[in-house]
Structure formats: structure tokens, C-alpha cells
Design a protein around this motif. Structure first.
Motif, PDB file in Angstrom:
ATOM      1  N   GLU A  69     -33.545  97.785  38.853  1.00 49.97           N
ATOM      2  CA  GLU A  69     -34.239  99.006  38.356  1.00 49.97           C
ATOM      3  C   GLU A  69     -34.607  98.853  36.887  1.00 49.97           C
ATOM      4  O   GLU A  69     -35.566  99.454  36.403  1.00 49.97           O
ATOM      5  CB  GLU A  69     -33.325 100.217  38.556  1.00 49.97           C
ATOM      6  N   ILE A  70     -33.833  97.993  36.192  1.00 49.37           N
ATOM      7  CA  ILE A  70     -34.083  97.771  34.743  1.00 49.37           C
ATOM      8  C   ILE A  70     -35.533  97.384  34.490  1.00 49.37           C
ATOM      9  O   ILE A  70     -36.159  97.791  33.517  1.00 49.37           O
ATOM     10  CB  ILE A  70     -33.148  96.657  34.224  1.00 49.37           C
ATOM     11  N   ASP A  71     -36.100  96.582  35.430  1.00 47.95           N
ATOM     12  CA  ASP A  71     -37.437  96.022  35.190  1.00 47.95           C
ATOM     13  C   ASP A  71     -38.503  97.105  35.078  1.00 47.95           C
ATOM     14  O   ASP A  71     -39.497  96.941  34.380  1.00 47.95           O
ATOM     15  CB  ASP A  71     -37.800  95.031  36.299  1.00 47.95           C
ATOM     16  N   LYS A  72     -38.266  98.243  35.742  1.00 46.85           N
ATOM     17  CA  LYS A  72     -39.270  99.318  35.655  1.00 46.85           C
ATOM     18  C   LYS A  72     -39.399  99.801  34.208  1.00 46.85           C
ATOM     19  O   LYS A  72     -40.444 100.282  33.784  1.00 46.85           O
ATOM     20  CB  LYS A  72     -38.884 100.486  36.573  1.00 46.85           C
ATOM     21  N   TRP A 144     -32.583 109.308  38.759  1.00 46.13           N
ATOM     22  CA  TRP A 144     -31.572 109.562  39.803  1.00 46.13           C
ATOM     23  C   TRP A 144     -30.740 108.309  40.063  1.00 46.13           C
ATOM     24  O   TRP A 144     -29.517 108.384  40.284  1.00 46.13           O
ATOM     25  CB  TRP A 144     -32.235 110.050  41.088  1.00 46.13           C
ATOM     26  N   VAL A 145     -31.393 107.145  40.019  1.00 41.08           N
ATOM     27  CA  VAL A 145     -30.669 105.878  40.238  1.00 41.08           C
ATOM     28  C   VAL A 145     -29.569 105.731  39.192  1.00 41.08           C
ATOM     29  O   VAL A 145     -28.402 105.478  39.501  1.00 41.08           O
ATOM     30  CB  VAL A 145     -31.647 104.682  40.164  1.00 41.08           C
ATOM     31  N   TYR A 146     -29.916 105.973  37.923  1.00 43.63           N
ATOM     32  CA  TYR A 146     -28.903 105.771  36.874  1.00 43.63           C
ATOM     33  C   TYR A 146     -27.930 106.934  36.770  1.00 43.63           C
ATOM     34  O   TYR A 146     -26.793 106.763  36.322  1.00 43.63           O
ATOM     35  CB  TYR A 146     -29.573 105.440  35.535  1.00 43.63           C
ATOM     36  N   GLN A 147     -28.332 108.100  37.220  1.00 45.35           N
ATOM     37  CA  GLN A 147     -27.367 109.202  37.320  1.00 45.35           C
ATOM     38  C   GLN A 147     -26.254 108.806  38.276  1.00 45.35           C
ATOM     39  O   GLN A 147     -25.068 108.959  37.977  1.00 45.35           O
ATOM     40  CB  GLN A 147     -28.074 110.469  37.810  1.00 45.35           C
ATOM     41  N   ARG A 272     -32.436  87.544  31.451  1.00 45.26           N
ATOM     42  CA  ARG A 272     -31.090  87.983  31.850  1.00 45.26           C
ATOM     43  C   ARG A 272     -30.993  89.495  31.673  1.00 45.26           C
ATOM     44  O   ARG A 272     -31.609  90.073  30.778  1.00 45.26           O
ATOM     45  CB  ARG A 272     -30.043  87.286  30.973  1.00 45.26           C
ATOM     46  N   ARG A 273     -30.241  90.131  32.561  1.00 48.13           N
ATOM     47  CA  ARG A 273     -30.089  91.581  32.522  1.00 48.13           C
ATOM     48  C   ARG A 273     -28.611  91.956  32.577  1.00 48.13           C
ATOM     49  O   ARG A 273     -27.815  91.269  33.239  1.00 48.13           O
ATOM     50  CB  ARG A 273     -30.797  92.237  33.716  1.00 48.13           C
ATOM     51  N   SER A 274     -28.243  93.028  31.926  1.00 50.07           N
ATOM     52  CA  SER A 274     -26.875  93.545  32.097  1.00 50.07           C
ATOM     53  C   SER A 274     -26.910  95.069  31.983  1.00 50.07           C
ATOM     54  O   SER A 274     -27.793  95.642  31.326  1.00 50.07           O
ATOM     55  CB  SER A 274     -25.926  92.962  31.040  1.00 50.07           C
ATOM     56  N   LEU A 275     -25.967  95.668  32.698  1.00 53.18           N
ATOM     57  CA  LEU A 275     -25.799  97.126  32.659  1.00 53.18           C
ATOM     58  C   LEU A 275     -24.460  97.388  31.989  1.00 53.18           C
ATOM     59  O   LEU A 275     -23.442  96.816  32.398  1.00 53.18           O
ATOM     60  CB  LEU A 275     -25.776  97.691  34.080  1.00 53.18           C
TER      61      LEU A 275
END
Ligand SMILES: C=C1C[C@]23C[C@H]1CC[C@H]2[C@]1(C)CCC[C@@](C)(C(=O)O)[C@H]1[C@@H]3C(=O)O
Ligand SMILES: O=C(O)CCC(=O)C(=O)O
Ligand SMILES: [Fe+2]
Length: 340
Positions: A69-72, A144-147, A272-275
Motif C-alpha cells: 500500500e506504501i507505493d500508492k 482504512w488499510v492503515y487504520q 526497500r520499504r518498511s512500516l
């Protein structure tokens, strides 16, 4: 090799020795593995063996989906991203290499951060509202995804706080209650590939000033922790979360737990991605270790402070690094000497 074992290895099964106490199995796994049939003594009742194949296949939470979802956000045109840039002193919003905050040692990363408080009784949670208000209606779904991600991370953090309390011998609910009405920061990190990856860093060496960090990195890898006097790579795992102790919990444990020094490196080939979910208490609550812990330790390690004070220090006065808490305490005591 004694006579028994040599005869055992030579003789066919049964793989028992016989002595005055009767027949006893000798567990020689390499020998047993070579037998034509699996020895009945090792077969367990089905009820002890059952596991839900589906559970083993499907992770409880689809962490990869949250990473995607980060890419959006980060694939938006640069002007769109700059239009939601963090304002000075505010953690929420977009940042490109923190270029608007620092002029050297810039991290090779883009970040998008927002607050999560978890007391959402409104029909539309604050995270969803934030995404819609700053990025527009077409980001409602992402909100909503990140909620839902933040809700899950908050639940995980409260269980971890119970475990930390138990490990310190304090009331199991002590920290859980302290953080139940806490305020957290959710941060999405995006690290582009870098041709000069050996000359820069995605995130510089630091201890998180917050209390607890729950991090998920993608399969590229890049998170490193400083331990045993060297930088060690944290192997990425698609189904795992990395949990770091931060500076504020170091104070809440009266120094029994130490905040973890870590950094993120970048590479030449892959983005690279991180949450990262940063857990903090309500900003105005006094950060003070449990009294019985202090009594056992004999003295306070850090003076009282609030997360609000430490957050302001990192946003307006000091770039968080390996010495943030010590620098903060000196700043605090020089400006508010009554805290100790
Ligand atoms: C309170 C915070 C400040 C930072 C984000 C959260 C917790 C981690 C901090 C940070 C990541 C530590 C390294 C330096 C920093 C500037 C960064 O690289 O992003 C820090 C964050 C920040 O100040 O935005
Ligand atoms: O991206 C990572 O693996 C680490 C990021 C980090 O330490 C942070 O954002 O505080
Ligand atoms: Fe960190």
C-alpha cells in the motif's frame, strides 16, 4: 564406543538394550532414521499432532499487503508529495530525505507519517480522515488499510507491555494501563535504490525516542542493530515483526531495559520499504518508573518528563541519534531543574 552400542549398531532392531531393569530403548537418531519403518514408539496420537494446515499457510495478518500500500503514496508525482510535506515541528506528513530539516547527513529515504490514538469512536476514524483530508478522497481506502494496521499494532504493543511488566517483576497491567490511552506515530519508509549506497544511509544510527517500536521490513533487508560492538543485519521475514525498546521505555523501566541502537542501509539494486509503528504514552502523562522497581533498584535513573517534552525536543531542538535521551535530560534539567 562401548560393547553395548557397538553390538546394537551391528544387530538388527529391536534397538533396545536389555538389562536388569528390562528393555530400554536407545535413542540413536542416525540409526533410527535408517530403519525401513518408523519405530512405533515415536508415533504420537493424531490429536496431539493436528494443526490447521490453513493457519500454517496463511499468516494471521497479511503484512505484505500493508507494505504494498506504501507505493500508492510514494509513487505519487513529486509535487503531490511536496504538497503534503511535514510542517516544522509536526511529525505528520511527507518528508523527502528530511531535506527541509537538515543540511547534512541526509537519509536516503522518503517517509510518510501520521498519528494514531486509537480512541476512535467516530464512524470515520482519524487516520481515514487524515488520508482523505491531505491526499484526497481517492486515498480513503488507504486510510482504512492503515487504520486497521494501526489497530493491530496497538493490540500487539499492549500484550508486549504485559510481558515486559512480568519480566521486570512489576504488576502485569502496569504498563498496559499506562499506554492504553497512548498516542502513536505510524511511519511508512520508502528507500529508493542508490548508486552510492556505500556512502549514505537510509536512516542514520539512532535509538527511537519513543517507548516501543513495532517494525515490519520487506524482503530486501537493510535494518541493522548495533550489538557486540558491531552492526548486525536483521534478517527479513515476511511473517515477522521486529520489536525495539525505545528511550522512553528505558526510562519507564528505570534503565533495566536499554533502548536499541539501530540504522537502515540502502543498496544499489532494489527499493526497500518498511512500516514502523512507534508507541508512546499520552503526551501529557508523566514518564515515571513503577515505585517498587525504583525501590528495588535503590534510585531513579531518569527524572520525570513527558513524551510531549521529548517529542518537541526531537522535532525542534535535536536530531534523534544514539544520545537523544541523555541530551534531552540535560536540556530538561537546565530548563526545568525541579524535575529530579
Ligand atoms: C519521535 C520520532 C522522531 C523520529 C520518528 C519518531 C521515532 C524515530 C525518530 C527518528 C526515525 C530517529 C532517526 C532520525 C529521524 C530524524 C529520522 O531519520 O527520521 C527520527 C524521526 C524524526 O525526527 O522524524
Ligand atoms: O526502515 C528501517 O528498517 C528502520 C527505520 C527506523 O529505524 C525508524 O524509522 O525509526
Ligand atoms: Fe528507528
Amino acid at each position: 564406543m562401548d560393547s553395548t552400542s557397538s553390538s546394537l549398531l551391528l544387530s538388527p532392531p529391536p534397538y533396545h538394550t536389555k538389562d536388569e531393569t528390562g528393555s530400554t530403548l536407545v535413542f540413536d537418531s542416525s540409526f533410527l532414521q535408517k530403519q525401513a519403518s518408523f519405530p512405533s514408539e515415536f508415533i504420537w496420537p493424531h490429536g496431539d499432532l493436528v494443526h490447521n494446515e490453513d493457519e500454517l499457510k496463511e499468516p494471521v495478518i497479511d503484512l505484505e499487503g500493508f507494505l504494498k500500500e506504501i507505493d500508492k503514496i510514494f509513487k505519487l508525482p513529486l509535487d503531490r508529495k511536496l504538497s503534503v510535506r511535514r510542517k516544522p515541528g509536526d511529525v505528520s506528513g511527507y518528508s523527502g530525505a528530511h531535506a527541509h530539516r537538515y543540511s547534512s547527513k541526509l537519509p536516503w529515504k522518503e517517509t510518510f507519517s501520521f498519528g494514531y490514538h486509537g480512541d476512535d469512536h467516530d464512524s470515520v476514524p482519524l487516520v481515514v480522515d487524515y488520508f482523505k483530508s491531505v491526499l484526497g478522497k481517492d486515498f480513503e481506502h488507504t486510510g482504512w488499510v492503515y487504520q486497521s494496521y494501526c489497530e493491530a499494532m496497538k493490540k500487539v504493543s499492549l500484550v508486549i507491555f504485559e510481558l515486559l511488566a512480568i519480566s521486570l517483576g512489576v504488576d502485569r497491567l502496569n504498563y498496559r494501563k499506562f499506554f492504553e490511552d497512548g498516542s502513536s506515530i505510524m511511519r511508512c519508509n520508502y528507500y529508493p535504490p542508490c548508486n552510492n549506497s556505500a556512502l549514505t544511509l537510509g536512516t542514520g544510527p539512532h535509538c527511537d525516542p519513543t517507548s516501543l517500536t513495532i517494525l515490519h521490513q520487506d524482503q530486501v533487508g537493510g535494518l541493522q542493530v548495533f550489538a557486540d560492538n558491531k552492526w548486525l543485519a536483521i534478517r527479513p521475514r515476511p511473517d515477522a515483526l521486529v520489536v525495539n525498546i525505545g528511550d522512553t521505555f528505558m526510562a519507564l523501566s528505570n534503565g533495566r531495559y536499554r533502548s536499541c541502537l539501530h540504522r537502515a542501509v540502502v543498496n544499489r539494486e532494489s527499493e526497500r520499504r518498511s512500516l514502523v509503528f512507534f508507541v508512546s504514552p499520552n503526551e501529557e502523562k508523566v514518564v515515571r518508573p513503577p515505585q517498587d522497581l525504583v525501590c528495588r533498584e535503590g534510585k531513579r535513573t531518569y527524572p520525570d518528563f513527558t513524551w510531549s517534552d521529548l517529542l518537541e525536543f526531537t522535532q525542534k531542538h535535536y536530531r534523534a541519534d544514539v544520545a537523544t535521551l541523555q541530551s534531552f535530560i540535560q536540556w530538561l534539567l537546565s530548563s526545568k531543574p525541579s524535575n529530579f
